[in-house]
Design a protein around this motif. Sequence first.
Motif, PDB file in Angstrom:
ATOM      1  N   ASN A 153     -11.123  11.034 -50.330  1.00  0.00           N
ATOM      2  CA  ASN A 153     -11.269   9.664 -49.822  1.00  0.00           C
ATOM      3  C   ASN A 153     -10.570   8.652 -50.725  1.00  0.00           C
ATOM      4  N   GLN A 154      -9.373   9.025 -51.232  1.00  0.00           N
ATOM      5  CA  GLN A 154      -8.644   8.111 -52.099  1.00  0.00           C
ATOM      6  C   GLN A 154      -8.178   6.905 -51.284  1.00  0.00           C
ATOM      7  N   SER A 155      -8.197   5.748 -51.948  1.00  0.00           N
ATOM      8  CA  SER A 155      -7.831   4.536 -51.216  1.00  0.00           C
ATOM      9  C   SER A 155      -6.318   4.321 -51.222  1.00  0.00           C
ATOM     10  N   MET A 156      -5.607   5.022 -52.100  1.00  0.00           N
ATOM     11  CA  MET A 156      -4.153   4.824 -52.173  1.00  0.00           C
ATOM     12  C   MET A 156      -3.466   6.183 -52.300  1.00  0.00           C
ATOM     13  N   ILE A 157      -2.376   6.334 -51.551  1.00  0.00           N
ATOM     14  CA  ILE A 157      -1.590   7.557 -51.677  1.00  0.00           C
ATOM     15  C   ILE A 157      -0.210   7.189 -52.198  1.00  0.00           C
ATOM     16  N   LEU A 158       0.223   7.903 -53.233  1.00  0.00           N
ATOM     17  CA  LEU A 158       1.568   7.705 -53.768  1.00  0.00           C
ATOM     18  C   LEU A 158       2.401   8.903 -53.335  1.00  0.00           C
ATOM     19  N   ALA A 159       3.469   8.649 -52.652  1.00  0.00           N
ATOM     20  CA  ALA A 159       4.291   9.745 -52.146  1.00  0.00           C
ATOM     21  C   ALA A 159       5.684   9.623 -52.735  1.00  0.00           C
ATOM     22  N   ASP A 160       6.105  10.664 -53.447  1.00  0.00           N
ATOM     23  CA  ASP A 160       7.419  10.652 -54.100  1.00  0.00           C
ATOM     24  C   ASP A 160       8.380  11.479 -53.245  1.00  0.00           C
ATOM     25  N   GLU A 161       9.170  10.808 -52.452  1.00  0.00           N
ATOM     26  CA  GLU A 161      10.098  11.467 -51.521  1.00  0.00           C
ATOM     27  C   GLU A 161       9.418  12.597 -50.765  1.00  0.00           C
ATOM     28  N   PRO A 162       8.404  12.308 -50.018  1.00  0.00           N
ATOM     29  CA  PRO A 162       7.607  13.363 -49.384  1.00  0.00           C
ATOM     30  C   PRO A 162       8.408  14.147 -48.358  1.00  0.00           C
ATOM     31  N   THR A 163       9.518  13.628 -47.903  1.00  0.00           N
ATOM     32  CA  THR A 163      10.274  14.329 -46.867  1.00  0.00           C
ATOM     33  C   THR A 163      11.560  14.913 -47.410  1.00  0.00           C
ATOM     34  N   GLY A 164      11.785  14.765 -48.708  1.00  0.00           N
ATOM     35  CA  GLY A 164      13.074  15.141 -49.293  1.00  0.00           C
ATOM     36  C   GLY A 164      13.423  16.607 -49.112  1.00  0.00           C
ATOM     37  N   ASN A 165      12.398  17.482 -49.060  1.00  0.00           N
ATOM     38  CA  ASN A 165      12.673  18.906 -48.944  1.00  0.00           C
ATOM     39  C   ASN A 165      12.462  19.420 -47.514  1.00  0.00           C
ATOM     40  N   LEU A 166      12.351  18.514 -46.583  1.00  0.00           N
ATOM     41  CA  LEU A 166      12.010  18.934 -45.211  1.00  0.00           C
ATOM     42  C   LEU A 166      13.144  18.623 -44.237  1.00  0.00           C
ATOM     43  N   ASP A 167      13.211  19.407 -43.164  1.00  0.00           N
ATOM     44  CA  ASP A 167      14.190  19.068 -42.120  1.00  0.00           C
ATOM     45  C   ASP A 167      13.672  17.850 -41.346  1.00  0.00           C
ATOM     46  N   SER A 168      14.495  17.300 -40.478  1.00  0.00           N
ATOM     47  CA  SER A 168      14.143  15.998 -39.906  1.00  0.00           C
ATOM     48  C   SER A 168      12.892  16.078 -39.042  1.00  0.00           C
ATOM     49  N   ALA A 169      12.712  17.164 -38.296  1.00  0.00           N
ATOM     50  CA  ALA A 169      11.539  17.275 -37.429  1.00  0.00           C
ATOM     51  C   ALA A 169      10.261  17.280 -38.257  1.00  0.00           C
ATOM     52  N   HIS A 170      10.246  18.143 -39.290  1.00  0.00           N
ATOM     53  CA  HIS A 170       9.074  18.203 -40.160  1.00  0.00           C
ATOM     54  C   HIS A 170       8.878  16.910 -40.917  1.00  0.00           C
ATOM     55  N   GLY A 171      10.007  16.295 -41.301  1.00  0.00           N
ATOM     56  CA  GLY A 171       9.948  15.032 -42.036  1.00  0.00           C
ATOM     57  C   GLY A 171       9.254  13.960 -41.195  1.00  0.00           C
ATOM     58  N   GLN A 172       9.619  13.941 -39.933  1.00  0.00           N
ATOM     59  CA  GLN A 172       9.030  12.938 -39.053  1.00  0.00           C
ATOM     60  C   GLN A 172       7.538  13.190 -38.881  1.00  0.00           C
ATOM     61  N   GLU A 173       7.189  14.452 -38.772  1.00  0.00           N
ATOM     62  CA  GLU A 173       5.785  14.846 -38.636  1.00  0.00           C
ATOM     63  C   GLU A 173       4.953  14.279 -39.802  1.00  0.00           C
ATOM     64  N   VAL A 174       5.501  14.456 -41.023  1.00  0.00           N
ATOM     65  CA  VAL A 174       4.784  13.988 -42.206  1.00  0.00           C
ATOM     66  C   VAL A 174       4.678  12.470 -42.202  1.00  0.00           C
ATOM     67  N   MET A 175       5.774  11.824 -41.814  1.00  0.00           N
ATOM     68  CA  MET A 175       5.763  10.366 -41.812  1.00  0.00           C
ATOM     69  C   MET A 175       4.727   9.832 -40.834  1.00  0.00           C
ATOM     70  N   GLU A 176       4.606  10.519 -39.695  1.00  0.00           N
ATOM     71  CA  GLU A 176       3.622  10.067 -38.717  1.00  0.00           C
ATOM     72  C   GLU A 176       2.205  10.245 -39.243  1.00  0.00           C
ATOM     73  N   MET A 177       2.052  11.308 -39.994  1.00  0.00           N
ATOM     74  CA  MET A 177       0.736  11.546 -40.591  1.00  0.00           C
ATOM     75  C   MET A 177       0.383  10.421 -41.569  1.00  0.00           C
ATOM     76  N   LEU A 178       1.412  10.031 -42.383  1.00  0.00           N
ATOM     77  CA  LEU A 178       1.173   8.961 -43.350  1.00  0.00           C
ATOM     78  C   LEU A 178       0.876   7.651 -42.629  1.00  0.00           C
ATOM     79  N   GLN A 179       1.614   7.436 -41.555  1.00  0.00           N
ATOM     80  CA  GLN A 179       1.399   6.206 -40.799  1.00  0.00           C
ATOM     81  C   GLN A 179      -0.034   6.175 -40.255  1.00  0.00           C
ATOM     82  N   GLY A 180      -0.456   7.321 -39.753  1.00  0.00           N
ATOM     83  CA  GLY A 180      -1.819   7.420 -39.233  1.00  0.00           C
ATOM     84  C   GLY A 180      -2.840   7.081 -40.310  1.00  0.00           C
ATOM     85  N   LEU A 181      -2.624   7.629 -41.480  1.00  0.00           N
ATOM     86  CA  LEU A 181      -3.556   7.360 -42.595  1.00  0.00           C
ATOM     87  C   LEU A 181      -3.572   5.877 -42.916  1.00  0.00           C
TER      88      LEU A 181
END
Lengths: 827, 226
Positions: free
Chosen positions: B159-187
């Motif tokens: 239940n952390q109030s802040m998430i720090l993401a250091d290039e969270p999509t840098g190692n992912l292909d675009s589809a997976h990258g988008q998936e992660v970004m949507e998850m972050l947006q949801g959070l």
Amino acid sequence: MFSNYVSVALRNLVKDKLYSFINIAGLAIGLAACVLIALFVRDELSYDQFWSNADRIYRLNTTFNTPGREPMVTVMAQGPTKDALKAYFPEEIEAVTRFNSMEVVMNKDGSVFSEILMWTDPETADIFDLEVVAGDLRQTLQDNASLAVNESFARKHFGEGNPLGKTVTINLMDIERDYRIGAVYKDLPHNSVLNFQGLAKIDENDFTKQNWEFSQWYSVNNYVYFTLKPGASIRTIEDRLDDFVDAYIEPPAAIGNAKSSTYVQYSLQPLTDIQLNQAGARDMEMKPTGDMGTVMAFAAIAALILMIACINFTNLATAKSTQRAREVAIRKVLGANRRQLVIQFLGESTVIAFIGLMFGLVLVEVALPFFSEFVGKDLVFDYFDGGTIGVLAGLMVVVGVLGGLYPALVLSGYRPARVLKANKSAESSGSARLRSALVVMQFAISITLIVSTGTVYGQKLYATRLDPGFNKENLLVVRNTSNSGAVSKRDAFKEQVLRIPGVVDAAFSSDAPASGNESNISVRVADDDGERTVLIGVHRVDYEFFETYEIPFLAGRAYNRQNALDVTPNGFAAEPGDLLQGNIIVNEGALGRFGFGTPKEAIGRVVKASVGNDVQAQFTIIGVIPDIKFQSLKEVMRPEVYMLASFGFSNLNVRYIGDPRPVVAEIEKSWKSMISTVPFAYDYVDEVMAQEFEAVESQSMLLGVFSGLAIVIACLGLYGLAAFTAARRTKEIGIRKVMGATVTDIVRLLIWQFSKPVLIANLVAWPVAVWGMLSWLENFPYRMEAWMLAPLCLIAGLIALGIAWATVGGNAAQVARANPIKALRYE
Amino acid sequence: MLKMHNLSKIYRTDEVETIALNNVNIEINSGEFVAIMGPSGCGKSTLLNIIGMLDNPSEGDYLFFDENVARYSEAKLANIRKRHIGFIFQSFNLIDELTVAENIELALLYHDIAASERRDRVAAVMDKVGIAHRAKHMPSQLSGGQQQRVAVARAVVGNQSMILADEPTGNLDSAHGQEVMEMLQGLNEEGTTIVMVTHSPAHADYARRTINLFDGQVVTENLRAA
């Protein structure tokens, strides 16, 4: 949390099998060696603690300070001390007893055999709470026709039936009497310095003709033990021992006008101290004892081996730490503090130590019977014995912490930002340096152990191959020729033996090589101020003695039957006050003591000595022999005279040629036909002399085994390190190969990296080993040349280097052959 | 939520002095989604590490919920960090020896939480990121996208109030990258503050505000119209 630690620990173990194997195998071997040695040490320390009076029992040891000689320390005392002690220290001493070991001939239902029994006083029953299983020990020891025997003796001679009341006829000196079995006691446990299978009462009337056994102040034949009264101080007795000597002992002529206490000195030794403290005495104990030095040495070896195993652990864990840096960083990011991480890693190392301990215990169970037999003990490993489990758990934690602390500190100190950002981990140069230092230490220990093993073995070879000054090969000694049943027939027996084919020579003597007997005679030598007295060792020998032993003469001649003066004159056949004439042969050492110059100059010189019955004889020196090492190779050479006198001829020395077996068979046949009442016994001289060094031999073998183990563990560690280093250097090696390095270049590079610590280890180990071994060699009067240590050190260094190369080489070659592209692309 | 005032970070070795951050002034409010952009070596990661309390600033103040943590000890920072901040990395940084569930649970281990509650919360968060069926798998058995979802789960399970993401999509292909970004947006929509370092302008568009760094200094701040 805990289960998380354990699962990470176990999965790490499974994942990196080489790492786990090296750690666990090393710790298992190290811990097993430790446990075995600990059992040995504990046993050595437990001697005689079980007597209920253990802390109040003391032994009287006697030292003779003979002028001009090393003090002679004995663990015995004179017979009369028993009553004298009780009379002189009535307030302090509760009870005194003596033990005097005698070989007797026993006749039971017509069969004749010899056994060694202990003559003792009734107080033995009060001082030592022997566990009596049948009969009455006190009553038995009050009676000079009763025997108390241990269970083994009873079983051996009386089977399973009740031995009480059964009789045996005992022949000993003037005793020929039926003894009744009056008591049976449990065999003494092995951890006692006392050792006797049967006890008989000392009745001094039985030994009137052998008054030196119990009644003379100048004959030391008894172990004298006493109990201190509860509350009394041993210091009070110690402070007055010199007064005690002066009160009871007449000063001997050899010390002139000085007090007796300058010549005879007593010391008191607590019973529980005897096993490990030889009190400077040559071993005349009831059975061989240990010594504190050996116990300490083995304890140290155990600690060193364990340390080598712990070093493996530390080294591999720090080498591998880079692989776990990420885990540390993540745990820290998630909020772990340093203390939690240290606990986690120490816990892991303790888990590994635990697994190592389990395998170690398996090794102990497998090795214990062999080890027990080797150290000649009946060692038991009982897990539920008070404290064993505690000690094992303690050992595990100590190893876990010792091996794991440094890696835990290094690992828990990683800064997550750096590790995660760089996505690699820079190992601090500090831990790499520490690793090299620890490898140096491991090999220094191993090399020191190799040198020690070599030295101990070399000394054993040297001592057993040392020329004793006579020909010890093809020589055997027939024993018991002075026993009462044999004396009258021994000359005829000798004639008979000389007729046996294969027998070259035969001669009687009072002593045989390595017997440890010590007899001395006071000799008076004329000098400028009149006369002075010299105490000198004496052997009584037969005409053919020198010929049989093949002892060369430096000057003069051997005894011969044509010269009547050669026979030592008998004082009892003369009037007191007479001065008789005789001839004598001496060794070179005696000339120095007499001040007689060279062997040639000494021929014809005269010394005087008592020949009994208050009669003096004047002896002319007719022959000088070299200092032959007849007594014991563990003793310093002593000045000696060799008298032609048949007194105490208990050995017939026989020189033979060819196969000894038919010769022995013939000798035994003659013996049995002529001397039926005394058992036949014989020894080969070279074997007897080698036996003296059995202890050194087993020491060298044990050392060999343990230094082998140390090296195995050290090499396991080196192998692991080499593997990790090579893995870490794959990129560097790849680049070197792209630049044109050959496989040989790379192998050389890697091997050199691991040769350096081994070479440095030599520099550390050599001085330590040389210093240690030189001081160990001090224990031996005849020792191998000190320069021999130099080649030993070199050889040990080469062995260590060779093993290290063999360990690292295979891995290096494999790494060097790998395709460089793979390594570079992978990075 | 956090405020940085004249904050600098200087790395010193024996001979070289590198200024990673130079007089940075930033304020981030609760519930914001901030992207930090800039070329390699501009100080993005350093800034993120300081925000995440993995590193101390050399100079200046860092107020976290009005508490100046700039000079706090490592232990003190660890304590604040574990209560408030979750991390997501470019290279996922899962522990290879632990299963998916155990990796997520790790974030709760250093809190005083009963085992049963830990189990429940891990199960809940795994459902949320859609990896419940992989709970017993090892990280090496997962695809990159799945691994990053585990990392996200781990970052929020406490239940952390802040998430720090250091290039969270840098190692992912675009589809997976988008998936992660949507998850972050949801959070973020649920109220979690998110600070993300990225090279991808497309992914930076998920953020409401973009901070551009160059040579250790904030050069521009862009607000995206809601």
